[in-house]
Design a protein around this motif. Structure first.
Motif, PDB file in Angstrom:
ATOM      1  N   ARG A  26       0.895  -1.107   0.153  1.00 40.92           N
ATOM      2  CA  ARG A  26       0.025  -0.005  -0.079  1.00 40.92           C
ATOM      3  C   ARG A  26       0.760   1.147   0.129  1.00 40.92           C
ATOM      4  NH1 ARG A  26      -4.135   1.670   4.692  1.00 40.92           N
ATOM      5  NH2 ARG A  26      -3.874   3.785   4.666  1.00 40.92           N
ATOM      6  N   THR A  27       1.957   1.311   0.822  1.00 40.46           N
ATOM      7  CA  THR A  27       2.754   2.231   0.944  1.00 40.46           C
ATOM      8  C   THR A  27       3.738   2.890  -0.466  1.00 40.46           C
ATOM      9  OG1 THR A  27       3.190   1.816   3.321  1.00 40.46           O
ATOM     10  CG2 THR A  27       4.678   3.438   2.121  1.00 40.46           C
ATOM     11  N   VAL A  28       4.117   1.672  -1.174  1.00 40.15           N
ATOM     12  CA  VAL A  28       4.633   1.730  -2.342  1.00 40.15           C
ATOM     13  C   VAL A  28       3.591   2.401  -3.583  1.00 40.15           C
ATOM     14  CG1 VAL A  28       5.487   0.303  -4.311  1.00 40.15           C
ATOM     15  CG2 VAL A  28       6.391   0.095  -2.050  1.00 40.15           C
ATOM     16  N   ILE A  29       2.215   2.040  -3.135  1.00 41.53           N
ATOM     17  CA  ILE A  29       1.371   2.503  -4.092  1.00 41.53           C
ATOM     18  C   ILE A  29       1.191   4.132  -4.007  1.00 41.53           C
ATOM     19  CG2 ILE A  29      -1.054   2.436  -4.755  1.00 41.53           C
ATOM     20  CD1 ILE A  29       0.338  -0.296  -5.613  1.00 41.53           C
ATOM     21  N   VAL A  30       0.976   4.237  -2.668  1.00 43.15           N
ATOM     22  CA  VAL A  30       0.817   5.568  -2.188  1.00 43.15           C
ATOM     23  C   VAL A  30       2.204   6.564  -2.681  1.00 43.15           C
ATOM     24  CG1 VAL A  30       0.662   7.176  -0.416  1.00 43.15           C
ATOM     25  CG2 VAL A  30      -0.751   5.221  -0.337  1.00 43.15           C
ATOM     26  N   LEU A  31       3.223   5.964  -2.650  1.00 41.27           N
ATOM     27  CA  LEU A  31       4.436   6.708  -2.977  1.00 41.27           C
ATOM     28  C   LEU A  31       4.281   6.940  -4.576  1.00 41.27           C
ATOM     29  CD1 LEU A  31       7.198   5.212  -0.857  1.00 41.27           C
ATOM     30  CD2 LEU A  31       6.334   7.521  -0.604  1.00 41.27           C
ATOM     31  N   ALA A  32       4.155   6.082  -5.271  1.00 40.26           N
ATOM     32  CA  ALA A  32       4.063   6.142  -6.818  1.00 40.26           C
ATOM     33  C   ALA A  32       2.950   7.178  -7.235  1.00 40.26           C
ATOM     34  CB  ALA A  32       3.990   4.733  -7.176  1.00 40.26           C
ATOM     35  N   SER A  33       1.826   6.983  -6.608  1.00 40.07           N
ATOM     36  CA  SER A  33       0.763   7.930  -6.923  1.00 40.07           C
ATOM     37  C   SER A  33       1.111   9.333  -6.613  1.00 40.07           C
ATOM     38  CB  SER A  33      -0.832   7.441  -6.106  1.00 40.07           C
ATOM     39  OG  SER A  33      -0.829   6.119  -6.277  1.00 40.07           O
ATOM     40  N   PHE A  34       1.570   9.563  -5.375  1.00 39.60           N
ATOM     41  CA  PHE A  34       2.259  10.872  -5.171  1.00 39.60           C
ATOM     42  C   PHE A  34       3.275  11.295  -6.377  1.00 39.60           C
ATOM     43  CE2 PHE A  34      -0.502  10.666  -1.272  1.00 39.60           C
ATOM     44  CZ  PHE A  34      -0.632  12.016  -1.534  1.00 39.60           C
ATOM     45  N   ALA A  35       4.231  10.641  -6.494  1.00 44.87           N
ATOM     46  CA  ALA A  35       5.228  10.843  -7.650  1.00 44.87           C
ATOM     47  C   ALA A  35       4.578  11.276  -9.068  1.00 44.87           C
ATOM     48  CB  ALA A  35       6.238   9.725  -7.792  1.00 44.87           C
ATOM     49  N   ILE A  48       1.443  12.535  -9.265  1.00 44.03           N
ATOM     50  CA  ILE A  48       0.525  13.651  -9.344  1.00 44.03           C
ATOM     51  C   ILE A  48       1.714  14.807  -9.085  1.00 44.03           C
ATOM     52  CG2 ILE A  48      -0.564  14.905  -7.631  1.00 44.03           C
ATOM     53  CD1 ILE A  48      -1.959  12.491  -6.837  1.00 44.03           C
ATOM     54  N   LEU A  49       2.908  14.786  -8.449  1.00 44.51           N
ATOM     55  CA  LEU A  49       3.681  15.920  -8.483  1.00 44.51           C
ATOM     56  C   LEU A  49       4.364  16.194  -9.677  1.00 44.51           C
ATOM     57  CD1 LEU A  49       5.218  15.089  -5.062  1.00 44.51           C
ATOM     58  CD2 LEU A  49       3.876  16.883  -5.431  1.00 44.51           C
ATOM     59  N   PHE A  50       4.929  15.073 -10.382  1.00 43.79           N
ATOM     60  CA  PHE A  50       5.598  15.175 -11.782  1.00 43.79           C
ATOM     61  C   PHE A  50       4.540  15.640 -12.903  1.00 43.79           C
ATOM     62  CE2 PHE A  50       8.895  12.317 -10.238  1.00 43.79           C
ATOM     63  CZ  PHE A  50       9.959  13.019 -10.570  1.00 43.79           C
ATOM     64  N   GLY A  51       3.296  15.440 -12.779  1.00 42.36           N
ATOM     65  CA  GLY A  51       2.416  15.535 -13.743  1.00 42.36           C
ATOM     66  C   GLY A  51       1.671  16.817 -13.684  1.00 42.36           C
ATOM     67  N   THR A  52       1.550  17.575 -12.209  1.00 40.15           N
ATOM     68  CA  THR A  52       1.336  18.826 -12.318  1.00 40.15           C
ATOM     69  C   THR A  52       2.378  20.049 -12.037  1.00 40.15           C
ATOM     70  OG1 THR A  52       1.203  18.656  -9.668  1.00 40.15           O
ATOM     71  CG2 THR A  52      -0.687  18.341 -11.141  1.00 40.15           C
ATOM     72  N   GLY A  53       3.660  19.491 -12.348  1.00 39.28           N
ATOM     73  CA  GLY A  53       5.015  20.485 -12.140  1.00 39.28           C
ATOM     74  C   GLY A  53       5.485  20.870 -10.908  1.00 39.28           C
ATOM     75  N   GLN A  54       4.659  20.140  -9.819  1.00 43.75           N
ATOM     76  CA  GLN A  54       5.039  20.385  -8.626  1.00 43.75           C
ATOM     77  C   GLN A  54       6.389  20.133  -7.829  1.00 43.75           C
ATOM     78  OE1 GLN A  54       1.481  20.896  -5.746  1.00 43.75           O
ATOM     79  NE2 GLN A  54       0.471  19.843  -7.484  1.00 43.75           N
ATOM     80  N   PHE A  55       6.927  18.826  -8.539  1.00 44.61           N
ATOM     81  CA  PHE A  55       8.193  18.128  -8.122  1.00 44.61           C
ATOM     82  C   PHE A  55       9.197  18.846  -8.356  1.00 44.61           C
ATOM     83  CE2 PHE A  55       8.868  14.169  -6.079  1.00 44.61           C
ATOM     84  CZ  PHE A  55      10.263  13.920  -6.032  1.00 44.61           C
ATOM     85  N   ARG A  56       9.687  19.969  -7.531  1.00 42.65           N
ATOM     86  CA  ARG A  56      10.640  20.775  -7.660  1.00 42.65           C
ATOM     87  C   ARG A  56      11.481  20.939  -6.224  1.00 42.65           C
ATOM     88  NH1 ARG A  56       6.338  23.597  -9.073  1.00 42.65           N
ATOM     89  NH2 ARG A  56       5.790  25.475  -7.992  1.00 42.65           N
ATOM     90  N   THR A  57      12.458  21.538  -6.210  1.00 46.38           N
ATOM     91  CA  THR A  57      13.249  22.031  -4.885  1.00 46.38           C
ATOM     92  C   THR A  57      12.216  23.048  -4.330  1.00 46.38           C
ATOM     93  OG1 THR A  57      15.013  21.690  -6.032  1.00 46.38           O
ATOM     94  CG2 THR A  57      15.311  23.093  -3.904  1.00 46.38           C
ATOM     95  N   PRO A  58      11.994  22.720  -2.951  1.00 44.61           N
ATOM     96  CA  PRO A  58      10.951  23.682  -2.180  1.00 44.61           C
ATOM     97  C   PRO A  58      11.581  25.036  -1.680  1.00 44.61           C
ATOM     98  CG  PRO A  58      11.518  21.866  -1.038  1.00 44.61           C
ATOM     99  CD  PRO A  58      12.006  21.392  -2.247  1.00 44.61           C
ATOM    100  N   GLY A  59      12.976  24.829  -1.718  1.00 40.12           N
ATOM    101  CA  GLY A  59      13.480  26.046  -1.075  1.00 40.12           C
ATOM    102  C   GLY A  59      13.915  25.331   0.496  1.00 40.12           C
ATOM    103  N   PRO A  60      14.708  26.301   1.089  1.00 38.91           N
ATOM    104  CA  PRO A  60      14.831  26.074   2.290  1.00 38.91           C
ATOM    105  C   PRO A  60      13.840  25.388   3.235  1.00 38.91           C
ATOM    106  CG  PRO A  60      15.257  28.272   2.340  1.00 38.91           C
ATOM    107  CD  PRO A  60      14.832  27.802   0.858  1.00 38.91           C
TER     108      PRO A  60
END
Length: 150
Positions: free
Chosen positions: A47-56, A58-70
């Motif tokens: 389940r955890t692997v599925i959750v991690l893959a799903s969030f990855a 979503i983040l990549f698909g929406t362009g939110q997977f980037r350095t958040p800053g400090p």
């Protein structure tokens, strides 16, 4: 419902909390069936692997997977603690579903609502209203009544 009303509703915490409740309910049903013939710890891992893959995705698909800053040390500490608590909760939940019926496990799990209110009162200084405390008490009573063996 007009687009403006729908947009306003989707921007509210109530909308997302209700969806969270729906998905939490589905989680219990799907997990109960999914854990029938498998070790509950392995089921939690899958389940955890599925959750991690799903969030990855979503983040990549929406362009939110980037350095958040400090990120402060305090933020890291509490995110790590939250992650550890989530993992412990999931492990315990799947083990409980493996051993007991979803209709009894879920109400006891929902005592987390009561515990959140108590912890928020003690640690965060949040002060529910009298009607809020009544609701919290009713949730506690309902969870206990649902979980009692017949």
């Amino acid at each position: 419902m007009s687009p403006e009303t729908m947009s306003s509703w989707q921007g509210s915490w109530q909308f997302w909390a209700l969806l969270s409740a729906v998905f939490a309910a589905l989680t219990a049903i799907f997990a109960k069936v999914g854990v029938e013939n498998i070790n509950p710890d392995l089921a939690t891992f899958i389940r955890t692997v599925i959750v991690l893959a799903s969030f990855a995705i979503i983040l990549f698909g929406t362009g939110q997977f980037r350095t958040p800053g400090p990120i402060s040390g305090r933020t890291w500490l509490f995110l790590v603690l939250s992650g550890l608590a989530t993992g412990a909760s999931w492990l315990c939940y799947f083990r409980a579903l493996k051993l007991g019926p979803a209709t009894l496990v879920a109400p006891i799990d929902k005592l987390s609502v009561v515990l959140v209110a108590l912890f928020a009162f003690v640690f965060l200084g949040e002060r529910p209203s009298a009607s809020g405390w009544l609701g919290i008490g009713l949730i506690a009573a309902g969870a206990v009544l649902l979980a009692l063996k017949k």
